[in-house]
Design a protein around this motif. Structure first.
Motif, PDB file in Angstrom:
ATOM      1  N   ASN A 178       4.583   1.951  -7.782  1.00 42.76           N
ATOM      2  CA  ASN A 178       4.866   3.363  -7.571  1.00 42.76           C
ATOM      3  C   ASN A 178       6.157   3.701  -8.306  1.00 42.76           C
ATOM      4  O   ASN A 178       7.217   3.169  -7.991  1.00 42.76           O
ATOM      5  CB  ASN A 178       5.017   3.666  -6.075  1.00 42.76           C
ATOM      6  N   MET A 179       6.033   4.552  -9.320  1.00 46.70           N
ATOM      7  CA  MET A 179       7.183   4.903 -10.146  1.00 46.70           C
ATOM      8  C   MET A 179       7.181   6.404 -10.422  1.00 46.70           C
ATOM      9  O   MET A 179       6.162   7.076 -10.274  1.00 46.70           O
ATOM     10  CB  MET A 179       7.148   4.135 -11.473  1.00 46.70           C
ATOM     11  N   VAL A 180       8.342   6.916 -10.847  1.00 44.43           N
ATOM     12  CA  VAL A 180       8.475   8.316 -11.226  1.00 44.43           C
ATOM     13  C   VAL A 180       9.092   8.379 -12.609  1.00 44.43           C
ATOM     14  O   VAL A 180       9.956   7.564 -12.955  1.00 44.43           O
ATOM     15  CB  VAL A 180       9.317   9.100 -10.196  1.00 44.43           C
ATOM     16  N   SER A 181       8.644   9.344 -13.415  1.00 42.10           N
ATOM     17  CA  SER A 181       9.162   9.502 -14.767  1.00 42.10           C
ATOM     18  C   SER A 181       9.261  10.989 -15.100  1.00 42.10           C
ATOM     19  O   SER A 181       8.403  11.781 -14.704  1.00 42.10           O
ATOM     20  CB  SER A 181       8.237   8.811 -15.775  1.00 42.10           C
ATOM     21  N   THR A 182      10.304  11.365 -15.839  1.00 39.33           N
ATOM     22  CA  THR A 182      10.423  12.733 -16.325  1.00 39.33           C
ATOM     23  C   THR A 182       9.474  12.952 -17.502  1.00 39.33           C
ATOM     24  O   THR A 182       8.880  12.008 -18.027  1.00 39.33           O
ATOM     25  CB  THR A 182      11.857  13.021 -16.784  1.00 39.33           C
ATOM     26  N   LEU A 183       9.373  14.189 -17.944  1.00 36.67           N
ATOM     27  CA  LEU A 183       8.514  14.505 -19.078  1.00 36.67           C
ATOM     28  C   LEU A 183       8.941  13.770 -20.347  1.00 36.67           C
ATOM     29  O   LEU A 183       8.104  13.467 -21.201  1.00 36.67           O
ATOM     30  CB  LEU A 183       8.521  16.015 -19.333  1.00 36.67           C
ATOM     31  N   HIS A 212      18.003   9.027 -13.307  1.00 42.78           N
ATOM     32  CA  HIS A 212      19.072   9.899 -13.780  1.00 42.78           C
ATOM     33  C   HIS A 212      20.346   9.459 -13.073  1.00 42.78           C
ATOM     34  O   HIS A 212      20.381   9.360 -11.844  1.00 42.78           O
ATOM     35  CB  HIS A 212      18.782  11.362 -13.475  1.00 42.78           C
ATOM     36  N   ASP A 213      21.361   9.145 -13.844  1.00 37.89           N
ATOM     37  CA  ASP A 213      22.592   8.575 -13.293  1.00 37.89           C
ATOM     38  C   ASP A 213      22.306   7.303 -12.509  1.00 37.89           C
ATOM     39  O   ASP A 213      22.924   7.035 -11.470  1.00 37.89           O
ATOM     40  CB  ASP A 213      23.319   9.590 -12.403  1.00 37.89           C
ATOM     41  N   GLY A 214      21.328   6.528 -12.996  1.00 37.60           N
ATOM     42  CA  GLY A 214      21.047   5.229 -12.404  1.00 37.60           C
ATOM     43  C   GLY A 214      20.170   5.243 -11.179  1.00 37.60           C
ATOM     44  O   GLY A 214      19.879   4.186 -10.616  1.00 37.60           O
ATOM     45  N   GLY A 241      12.626  -2.313 -10.084  1.00 39.51           N
ATOM     46  CA  GLY A 241      12.814  -1.387 -11.164  1.00 39.51           C
ATOM     47  C   GLY A 241      12.053  -1.713 -12.452  1.00 39.51           C
ATOM     48  O   GLY A 241      11.148  -2.550 -12.473  1.00 39.51           O
ATOM     49  N   PRO A 242      12.519  -1.031 -13.532  1.00 37.56           N
ATOM     50  CA  PRO A 242      11.834  -1.151 -14.811  1.00 37.56           C
ATOM     51  C   PRO A 242      11.715  -2.577 -15.333  1.00 37.56           C
ATOM     52  O   PRO A 242      10.687  -2.944 -15.912  1.00 37.56           O
ATOM     53  CB  PRO A 242      12.697  -0.284 -15.730  1.00 37.56           C
ATOM     54  N   ARG A 243      12.726  -3.378 -15.146  1.00 38.10           N
ATOM     55  CA  ARG A 243      12.664  -4.756 -15.651  1.00 38.10           C
ATOM     56  C   ARG A 243      11.593  -5.549 -14.916  1.00 38.10           C
ATOM     57  O   ARG A 243      10.791  -6.261 -15.536  1.00 38.10           O
ATOM     58  CB  ARG A 243      14.019  -5.439 -15.503  1.00 38.10           C
ATOM     59  N   LEU A 244      11.553  -5.417 -13.598  1.00 45.24           N
ATOM     60  CA  LEU A 244      10.552  -6.141 -12.819  1.00 45.24           C
ATOM     61  C   LEU A 244       9.154  -5.651 -13.161  1.00 45.24           C
ATOM     62  O   LEU A 244       8.235  -6.455 -13.355  1.00 45.24           O
ATOM     63  CB  LEU A 244      10.814  -5.971 -11.324  1.00 45.24           C
ATOM     64  N   LEU A 245       8.973  -4.333 -13.272  1.00 48.74           N
ATOM     65  CA  LEU A 245       7.655  -3.811 -13.600  1.00 48.74           C
ATOM     66  C   LEU A 245       7.229  -4.287 -14.981  1.00 48.74           C
ATOM     67  O   LEU A 245       6.058  -4.631 -15.194  1.00 48.74           O
ATOM     68  CB  LEU A 245       7.647  -2.287 -13.533  1.00 48.74           C
ATOM     69  N   GLY A 246       8.158  -4.337 -15.927  1.00 46.29           N
ATOM     70  CA  GLY A 246       7.826  -4.837 -17.251  1.00 46.29           C
ATOM     71  C   GLY A 246       7.347  -6.276 -17.220  1.00 46.29           C
ATOM     72  O   GLY A 246       6.399  -6.646 -17.929  1.00 46.29           O
ATOM     73  N   GLN A 247       7.969  -7.088 -16.383  1.00 45.01           N
ATOM     74  CA  GLN A 247       7.538  -8.484 -16.246  1.00 45.01           C
ATOM     75  C   GLN A 247       6.140  -8.566 -15.655  1.00 45.01           C
ATOM     76  O   GLN A 247       5.316  -9.391 -16.073  1.00 45.01           O
ATOM     77  CB  GLN A 247       8.539  -9.242 -15.375  1.00 45.01           C
ATOM     78  N   MET A 248       5.862  -7.710 -14.682  1.00 44.67           N
ATOM     79  CA  MET A 248       4.530  -7.708 -14.068  1.00 44.67           C
ATOM     80  C   MET A 248       3.459  -7.250 -15.046  1.00 44.67           C
ATOM     81  O   MET A 248       2.354  -7.795 -15.077  1.00 44.67           O
ATOM     82  CB  MET A 248       4.550  -6.814 -12.828  1.00 44.67           C
ATOM     83  N   ASP A 251      19.815   8.229 -22.377  1.00 42.88           N
ATOM     84  CA  ASP A 251      19.265   6.910 -22.705  1.00 42.88           C
ATOM     85  C   ASP A 251      18.774   6.173 -21.469  1.00 42.88           C
ATOM     86  O   ASP A 251      18.855   4.957 -21.384  1.00 42.88           O
ATOM     87  CB  ASP A 251      20.298   6.064 -23.447  1.00 42.88           C
ATOM     88  N   ALA A 252      18.263   6.915 -20.484  1.00 43.28           N
ATOM     89  CA  ALA A 252      17.765   6.294 -19.254  1.00 43.28           C
ATOM     90  C   ALA A 252      16.593   5.374 -19.549  1.00 43.28           C
ATOM     91  O   ALA A 252      15.848   5.548 -20.521  1.00 43.28           O
ATOM     92  CB  ALA A 252      17.339   7.370 -18.254  1.00 43.28           C
ATOM     93  N   GLN A 253      16.416   4.366 -18.687  1.00 46.56           N
ATOM     94  CA  GLN A 253      15.312   3.431 -18.849  1.00 46.56           C
ATOM     95  C   GLN A 253      13.967   4.115 -18.666  1.00 46.56           C
ATOM     96  O   GLN A 253      13.848   5.124 -17.972  1.00 46.56           O
ATOM     97  CB  GLN A 253      15.431   2.303 -17.818  1.00 46.56           C
ATOM     98  N   ARG A 254      12.936   3.538 -19.290  1.00 46.52           N
ATOM     99  CA  ARG A 254      11.554   3.913 -19.003  1.00 46.52           C
ATOM    100  C   ARG A 254      11.147   3.236 -17.691  1.00 46.52           C
ATOM    101  O   ARG A 254      11.912   2.477 -17.096  1.00 46.52           O
ATOM    102  CB  ARG A 254      10.657   3.452 -20.140  1.00 46.52           C
ATOM    103  N   ILE A 255       9.911   3.492 -17.250  1.00 46.27           N
ATOM    104  CA  ILE A 255       9.476   2.894 -15.984  1.00 46.27           C
ATOM    105  C   ILE A 255       9.280   1.391 -16.103  1.00 46.27           C
ATOM    106  O   ILE A 255       9.319   0.668 -15.102  1.00 46.27           O
ATOM    107  CB  ILE A 255       8.191   3.546 -15.434  1.00 46.27           C
TER     108      ILE A 255
END
Length: 267
Positions: free
Chosen positions: A54-59, A65-67, A204-211, A232-236
């Motif tokens: 379950n993640m959220v992303s802007t357009l 935003h701000d971590g 977060g994004p790092r864990l989801l990327g590993q999965m 420069d915020a992270q992607r999901i």
């Protein structure tokens, strides 16, 4: 909230009691959300692990935003967040997300008590923290006051003194890797060995990327936030790319106040 997909003849039809249908903008009940996000029923082989994120992303692709994810979320997003937790046996989360988001133990919710009891679940899901270093504050409520003991997923080479500190704080430590890191497939298997087959990760994004790279993700619940943040915020999902992109199929789309609540499953 409106159901945009899948569309049926009954989507906009009122219920027998006159309640507006799913195609209208009324607020959905928690029971309706639970039905919309129900885990797959076990097959003949019995319960098997099913991992959803379950993640959220802007357009423009920002996962934070701000971590933190809260500034790009909404009230409806938080209702779905709570529903997904209420359906899960365990919530899997990375250590950095625990630190940044100020994670607390999952709470029991009266609205889902009967549903969880009928499914043979504990009153609330366990939180499972994925960490190589165990660099965590074990005096926090996540470890000192959980309704269900917090789990730690780490590697066989994790610092012995930190493992001891985690156990002293009441956490259950599971080995899911041969070195310092955690192997996602072994983490899923370790949790399933405890009877946790309805799995939810909130990154977060790092864990989801590993999965994603390990091919263990079965479903992605992605909230598309109608916001633009630039920066420069992270992607999901982060980390090394996969050799061939993994194709997922669209399962459903809900909408409220411009937020899209999508579900994608393995195709």
């Amino acid at each position: 909230m409106r159901r945009l997909f899948p569309v049926t003849d009954e989507t906009a039809a009122p219920a027998p009691d006159g309640t507006p249908g799913e195609g209208t903008g009324r607020e959905w009940t928690l029971a309706e959300l639970a039905a919309a996000y129900a885990y797959p029923e076990p097959g003949f082989e019995g319960p098997v692990p099913y991992l959803r994120a379950n993640m959220v992303s802007t357009l423009d692709g920002a996962a934070q935003h701000d971590g933190r994810s809260q500034p790009i979320s909404s009230a409806a997003d938080m209702r779905i967040f709570g529903t997904l937790r209420a359906l899960a046996d365990v919530v899997v989360v990375g250590a950095e997300t625990v630190r940044q988001e100020g994670y607390r133990p999952a709470r029991a919710r009266a609205e889902f008590a009967a549903l969880r009891e009928a499914a043979g679940q504990a009153p609330a899901p366990a939180i499972a923290v994925v960490t190589a270093s165990l660099d965590l504050d074990f005096s926090l409520p996540l470890f000192t006051a959980p309704l269900v003991p917090t789990l730690i997923l780490t590697g066989a080479a994790a610092p012995v003194e930190r493992v001891a500190a985690a156990r002293k704080a009441g956490a259950r430590v599971l080995t899911a890797g041969d070195g310092m890191g955690v192997d996602p497939a072994r983490a899923v298997a370790a949790l399933a060995g405890l009877g946790h087959t309805r799995l939810l990760t909130e990154g977060g994004p790092r864990l989801l990327g590993q999965m994603v790279a390990a091919g263990v993700l079965d479903e992605l619940c992605l909230t598309v936030s109608p916001m633009l943040t630039a920066g420069d915020a992270q992607r999901i999902a982060g980390g090394p790319p996969v050799t061939v992109p993994h194709r997922f199929a669209l399962l459903s789309v809900l909408e409220e106040d411009g937020f899209l609540f999508t579900r994608y499953g393995r195709s």
